[in-house]
Design a protein around this motif. Structure first.
Motif, PDB file in Angstrom:
ATOM      1  N   GLN A  58       0.855  -1.237  -0.298  1.00  8.05           N
ATOM      2  CA  GLN A  58       0.195  -0.302  -0.162  1.00  8.05           C
ATOM      3  C   GLN A  58       0.683   0.956  -0.076  1.00  8.05           C
ATOM      4  O   GLN A  58       0.695   2.009  -0.631  1.00  8.05           O
ATOM      5  N   ARG A  59       1.637   1.294   0.184  1.00 10.57           N
ATOM      6  CA  ARG A  59       2.722   2.568   0.537  1.00 10.57           C
ATOM      7  C   ARG A  59       3.577   2.443  -0.761  1.00 10.57           C
ATOM      8  O   ARG A  59       3.711   3.876  -1.455  1.00 10.57           O
ATOM      9  N   LEU A  60       3.853   1.216  -1.042  1.00  6.67           N
ATOM     10  CA  LEU A  60       4.633   1.640  -2.766  1.00  6.67           C
ATOM     11  C   LEU A  60       3.239   2.210  -3.502  1.00  6.67           C
ATOM     12  O   LEU A  60       4.421   2.862  -4.503  1.00  6.67           O
ATOM     13  N   PHE A  61       2.198   1.589  -3.384  1.00  2.00           N
ATOM     14  CA  PHE A  61       1.147   2.031  -4.284  1.00  2.00           C
ATOM     15  C   PHE A  61       1.249   3.450  -4.389  1.00  2.00           C
ATOM     16  O   PHE A  61       1.136   4.426  -5.223  1.00  2.00           O
ATOM     17  N   GLU A  62       0.926   3.871  -3.130  1.00  2.00           N
ATOM     18  CA  GLU A  62       1.306   5.679  -3.134  1.00  2.00           C
ATOM     19  C   GLU A  62       2.264   6.005  -3.492  1.00  2.00           C
ATOM     20  O   GLU A  62       2.259   7.861  -4.413  1.00  2.00           O
ATOM     21  N   ARG A  63       4.166   5.588  -3.609  1.00  2.00           N
ATOM     22  CA  ARG A  63       4.567   6.286  -4.595  1.00  2.00           C
ATOM     23  C   ARG A  63       4.504   6.121  -5.164  1.00  2.00           C
ATOM     24  O   ARG A  63       4.930   6.668  -6.112  1.00  2.00           O
ATOM     25  N   ALA A  64       4.446   4.879  -5.628  1.00  4.68           N
ATOM     26  CA  ALA A  64       3.893   4.615  -7.614  1.00  4.68           C
ATOM     27  C   ALA A  64       3.242   5.723  -7.608  1.00  4.68           C
ATOM     28  O   ALA A  64       3.358   6.419  -9.691  1.00  4.68           O
ATOM     29  N   TRP A  65       2.383   6.280  -7.082  1.00  7.34           N
ATOM     30  CA  TRP A  65       1.305   7.037  -7.751  1.00  7.34           C
ATOM     31  C   TRP A  65       1.858   8.959  -7.869  1.00  7.34           C
ATOM     32  O   TRP A  65       1.372   9.507  -8.889  1.00  7.34           O
ATOM     33  N   ALA A  66       2.617   8.831  -7.515  1.00  2.00           N
ATOM     34  CA  ALA A  66       2.479  10.366  -6.884  1.00  2.00           C
ATOM     35  C   ALA A  66       3.685  10.311  -7.474  1.00  2.00           C
ATOM     36  O   ALA A  66       4.563  11.514  -8.494  1.00  2.00           O
TER      37      ALA A  66
ATOM     38  N   GLU B   4      12.717  -0.072  -8.482  1.00  2.00           N
ATOM     39  CA  GLU B   4      13.235   0.861  -8.287  1.00  2.00           C
ATOM     40  C   GLU B   4      12.771   1.909  -7.268  1.00  2.00           C
ATOM     41  O   GLU B   4      13.071   2.148  -6.065  1.00  2.00           O
ATOM     42  N   LEU B   5      12.427   1.820  -7.319  1.00  4.40           N
ATOM     43  CA  LEU B   5      11.078   2.601  -5.730  1.00  4.40           C
ATOM     44  C   LEU B   5      10.844   1.805  -4.702  1.00  4.40           C
ATOM     45  O   LEU B   5      11.371   1.982  -3.684  1.00  4.40           O
ATOM     46  N   ILE B   6      10.929   0.159  -4.649  1.00  5.12           N
ATOM     47  CA  ILE B   6      11.148  -0.211  -3.459  1.00  5.12           C
ATOM     48  C   ILE B   6      12.338  -0.873  -3.072  1.00  5.12           C
ATOM     49  O   ILE B   6      12.293  -0.160  -1.669  1.00  5.12           O
ATOM     50  N   GLU B   7      13.504  -0.603  -3.540  1.00  7.68           N
ATOM     51  CA  GLU B   7      14.560   0.006  -3.357  1.00  7.68           C
ATOM     52  C   GLU B   7      15.013   0.788  -2.656  1.00  7.68           C
ATOM     53  O   GLU B   7      15.172   0.578  -1.532  1.00  7.68           O
ATOM     54  N   ARG B   8      14.820   2.168  -3.161  1.00  8.39           N
ATOM     55  CA  ARG B   8      14.569   3.247  -2.860  1.00  8.39           C
ATOM     56  C   ARG B   8      14.000   3.720  -1.230  1.00  8.39           C
ATOM     57  O   ARG B   8      14.258   4.399  -0.371  1.00  8.39           O
ATOM     58  N   GLU B   9      13.139   3.306  -0.935  1.00  7.26           N
ATOM     59  CA  GLU B   9      12.116   3.592   0.034  1.00  7.26           C
ATOM     60  C   GLU B   9      12.064   2.308   1.065  1.00  7.26           C
ATOM     61  O   GLU B   9      11.944   2.266   2.024  1.00  7.26           O
ATOM     62  N   GLY B  10      13.024   1.589   0.457  1.00  7.81           N
ATOM     63  CA  GLY B  10      13.479   0.566   1.906  1.00  7.81           C
ATOM     64  C   GLY B  10      11.792  -0.071   2.058  1.00  7.81           C
ATOM     65  O   GLY B  10      12.072  -0.773   3.260  1.00  7.81           O
ATOM     66  N   LEU B  11      11.236  -0.502   0.881  1.00  7.58           N
ATOM     67  CA  LEU B  11      10.080  -1.254   1.168  1.00  7.58           C
ATOM     68  C   LEU B  11      10.162  -2.896   1.187  1.00  7.58           C
ATOM     69  O   LEU B  11       9.470  -3.413   1.668  1.00  7.58           O
ATOM     70  N   LYS B  12      11.164  -3.825   0.872  1.00  6.38           N
ATOM     71  CA  LYS B  12      11.252  -5.215   0.375  1.00  6.38           C
ATOM     72  C   LYS B  12      11.055  -5.713   1.574  1.00  6.38           C
ATOM     73  O   LYS B  12      11.324  -5.680   3.131  1.00  6.38           O
ATOM     74  N   GLN B  13      10.247  -6.730   1.840  1.00  6.52           N
ATOM     75  CA  GLN B  13       9.595  -7.659   2.773  1.00  6.52           C
ATOM     76  C   GLN B  13      10.637  -8.578   3.855  1.00  6.52           C
ATOM     77  O   GLN B  13      12.110  -8.925   3.082  1.00  6.52           O
ATOM     78  N   VAL B  14      11.419  -7.896   4.737  1.00  6.92           N
ATOM     79  CA  VAL B  14      11.279  -9.001   5.722  1.00  6.92           C
ATOM     80  C   VAL B  14      11.698 -10.199   6.049  1.00  6.92           C
ATOM     81  O   VAL B  14      10.101 -10.621   6.578  1.00  6.92           O
ATOM     82  N   SER B  15      12.104 -11.154   5.411  1.00 10.19           N
ATOM     83  CA  SER B  15      11.947 -12.919   5.336  1.00 10.19           C
ATOM     84  C   SER B  15      13.157 -13.625   6.031  1.00 10.19           C
ATOM     85  O   SER B  15      12.736 -15.005   5.962  1.00 10.19           O
ATOM     86  N   ASP B  16      13.957 -13.061   6.705  1.00 13.29           N
ATOM     87  CA  ASP B  16      15.235 -13.734   6.788  1.00 13.29           C
ATOM     88  C   ASP B  16      14.592 -14.067   8.353  1.00 13.29           C
ATOM     89  O   ASP B  16      14.565 -13.243   9.409  1.00 13.29           O
ATOM     90  N   ALA B  17      14.831 -15.276   8.626  1.00 11.42           N
ATOM     91  CA  ALA B  17      13.779 -15.800  10.196  1.00 11.42           C
ATOM     92  C   ALA B  17      15.348 -15.531  11.241  1.00 11.42           C
ATOM     93  O   ALA B  17      14.062 -15.351  12.043  1.00 11.42           O
ATOM     94  N   GLY B  18      16.626 -15.043  11.090  1.00 18.52           N
ATOM     95  CA  GLY B  18      17.364 -14.472  12.370  1.00 18.52           C
ATOM     96  C   GLY B  18      16.945 -13.354  12.123  1.00 18.52           C
ATOM     97  O   GLY B  18      16.725 -12.879  13.311  1.00 18.52           O
ATOM     98  N   ALA B  19      16.636 -12.301  11.749  1.00 21.29           N
ATOM     99  CA  ALA B  19      15.731 -10.834  12.115  1.00 21.29           C
ATOM    100  C   ALA B  19      14.435 -10.588  12.688  1.00 21.29           C
ATOM    101  O   ALA B  19      14.444 -10.330  13.508  1.00 21.29           O
ATOM    102  N   ILE B  20      13.900 -11.829  12.422  1.00 23.17           N
ATOM    103  CA  ILE B  20      12.451 -12.007  13.007  1.00 23.17           C
ATOM    104  C   ILE B  20      12.184 -12.179  13.927  1.00 23.17           C
ATOM    105  O   ILE B  20      11.832 -11.943  14.942  1.00 23.17           O
ATOM    106  N   ASP B  21      13.636 -13.403  14.350  1.00 25.38           N
ATOM    107  CA  ASP B  21      13.349 -14.102  15.831  1.00 25.38           C
ATOM    108  C   ASP B  21      13.672 -13.310  16.440  1.00 25.38           C
ATOM    109  O   ASP B  21      13.798 -12.290  17.443  1.00 25.38           O
ATOM    110  N   LYS B  22      14.621 -12.008  16.465  1.00 21.22           N
ATOM    111  CA  LYS B  22      15.572 -11.171  17.315  1.00 21.22           C
ATOM    112  C   LYS B  22      14.595  -9.795  17.576  1.00 21.22           C
ATOM    113  O   LYS B  22      14.063  -9.482  18.775  1.00 21.22           O
TER     114      LYS B  22
END
Length: 477
Positions: A388-396, A405-423
């Motif tokens: 939803q946040r990406l849609f708003e960026r894409a609209w603008a 590029e929008l995903i990378e620039r806005e840091g929107l990639k989903q965290v799926s790393d088990a270690g990071a989530i565990d922390k």
């Protein structure tokens, strides 16, 4: 016994032709006053009207779209009345023999479909326009005189303001869908008159009052609601409704009397002596039928069947031809569940279009771009929240922006790393011992609260499925 509001709608749809119905004068909107009114349009002596073939074809096209009878022989008549912006003293219209008879327009009210019967649709010319803003004087602009109109008359089968507006919207969408009218209500291309009456449920039709020139769906609803209340109050006080024509005052949100309603005989209709009867052949009708696109009803039914949509969702994504094209392309390109596509199109996309008051064909997030966003949800790159946040960026950013590029620039990639989530889980559990205790005591709401805390800590980027799975494991220890 409750009152029932009965409405019939008369609609004037301006036909999309380059020239007027009986002359070669331009129909373009916005020209300087009185620069597009020819001698024929104002019936100067010695002029003769010549019927515009395209206007006839548009009328037939409409008749075929609603399943009406197309009269092989129809007649033009002179409708005589005085009006300041009608300099020739009559309007060329059709009376006893219209080109289109009958037909239906289907509407969806909630989950229920209803067929609204039409009485007729006939060709006629428009009048001019009175301008009242000239230093206390009234001026006449005759540019619109002679513009081709299709007057579409419904039976009094609409019950209440909301149903009337639903019908008007469906008709508006249809004339644009088949390409006979641009539907621009601000420019007067689509205008409605509402005939409103009230009766006790199941009783005889009451005396109707006509509300003229409604060029906004919002105003139409408010005008009908006010008029119905006005009539009910009069009848409950023992009064009588007088048949009349009324105008809606948007500033005061009320209707007011314009003139006593005329009957047909007051117009002294007679066949126009300058125009021969209009005769169309079976071959001409069939040629026009072949040019019709897939119609709204057929497309709505196909979407419901092919994409397993509810009648409500199918109606929403076929509200216009552009919306239906958008949905079909979205499903094809994204490859995701059609219901998900419908939810995004009728949810966040529709909300954004309404906020910016633009049509779906002008969306800065075209179907191909929204399809990319939905694919990133499907492959786990995005959560619903970050999408939803990406849609708003894409609209603008507009239609040319790169989704990746929008995903990378806005840091929107989903965290799926088990270690990071565990922390993250450890931090949230340590900070919320009471909710942990409540969950272990059997309170499921505490679990949802903990999930929410984790998603908040990750700024919506943690994979929700993984959060749920890993959190239950930790709490089970």
């Amino acid at each position: 016994m409750a009152w029932e509001v009965v409405v019939g709608i008369e609609t004037h749809a301006q036909l999309r032709t380059r020239s007027k119905i009986f002359s070669a004068a331009s129909t373009a909107f916005g020209a300087a006053p009185n620069t597009q009114a020819s001698a024929v349009d104002i019936a100067l002596p010695g002029t003769l009207p010549v019927l515009n073939r395209a206007a006839v074809e548009h009328a037939i096209r409409f008749g075929l779209a609603i399943g009406a009878s197309i009269h092989r022989r129809s007649v033009f008549a002179r409708k005589n009345y005085f009006y300041p912006d009608l300099p020739k003293g009559y309007q060329i219209s059709q009376y006893e023999s219209p080109i289109v008879q009958g037909g239906t327009v289907r509407i969806v009210v909630g989950e229920t479909e209803k067929a609204i019967r039409l009485t007729r649709a006939h060709l006629e010319e428009d009048a001019g326009k009175s301008l009242h803003e000239i230093d206390g004087m009234t001026g006449l602009d005759l540019n619109r005189a002679g513009t081709p109109l299709l007057e579409i008359v419904s039976e009094p089968e609409l019950r209440g303001a909301k149903e009337a507006v639903t019908y008007a919207r469906a008709l508006h969408a249809l004339v644009m869908w088949i390409g006979i009218c641009d539907g621009n209500m601000q420019e007067g291309s689509f205008r409605c008159d509402a005939n409103v009456s009230v009766r006790r449920a199941g009783g005889k039709l009451g005396t109707r009052c006509e509300i003229k020139n409604l060029n906004s769906f919002r105003f139409m609803e408010r005008a009908i609601e006010f008029e119905a209340r006005r009539q009910i109050e009069i009848l409950e006080d023992g009064g009588k409704i007088e048949q009349e024509t009324r105008l809606y005052d948007a500033e005061r949100d009320e209707t007011r009397s314009m003139r006593t309603k005329e009957d047909a005989q007051d117009y002294r209709y007679f066949p126009d002596p300058d125009l021969l009867p209009l005769v169309v052949t079976e071959a001409q009708i069939e040629d026009i039928r072949k040019t019709l696109p897939e119609l709204p009803d057929a497309r709505r039914e196909r979407f419901a069947r092919q994409y397993a949509l509810s009648a409500y969702d199918a109606a929403l994504v076929t509200v216009s031809r552009a919306a239906a094209d958008y949905f079909e392309l979205l499903v094809k390109v994204s490859g995701v569940d059609p219901k998900t596509c419908a939810n995004w199109q009728t949810g966040l996309l529709a909300k954004s279009l309404n906020q910016h008051e633009i049509d779906i064909s002008e969306s800065p997030v075209p179907a191909t771009k929204l399809a990319e966003i939905l694919r990133r949800i499907s492959d786990g790159t995005l959560s619903n929240k970050t999408a939803q946040r990406l849609f708003e960026r894409a609209w603008a950013s507009g239609p040319d922006a790169s989704i990746d590029e929008l995903i990378e620039r806005e840091g929107l990639k989903q965290v799926s790393d088990a270690g990071a989530i565990d922390k993250l889980l450890d931090e949230v559990l340590a900070a919320n011992p009471k909710q942990v205790e409540d969950y272990r005591a059997g309170k499921e709401k505490a679990f949802n609260s903990l999930v929410g805390q984790v998603m908040k800590a990750s700024k919506g980027k943690a994979n929700p499925a993984q959060v749920n799975e890993l959190l239950r494991r930790k709490l089970a220890r």
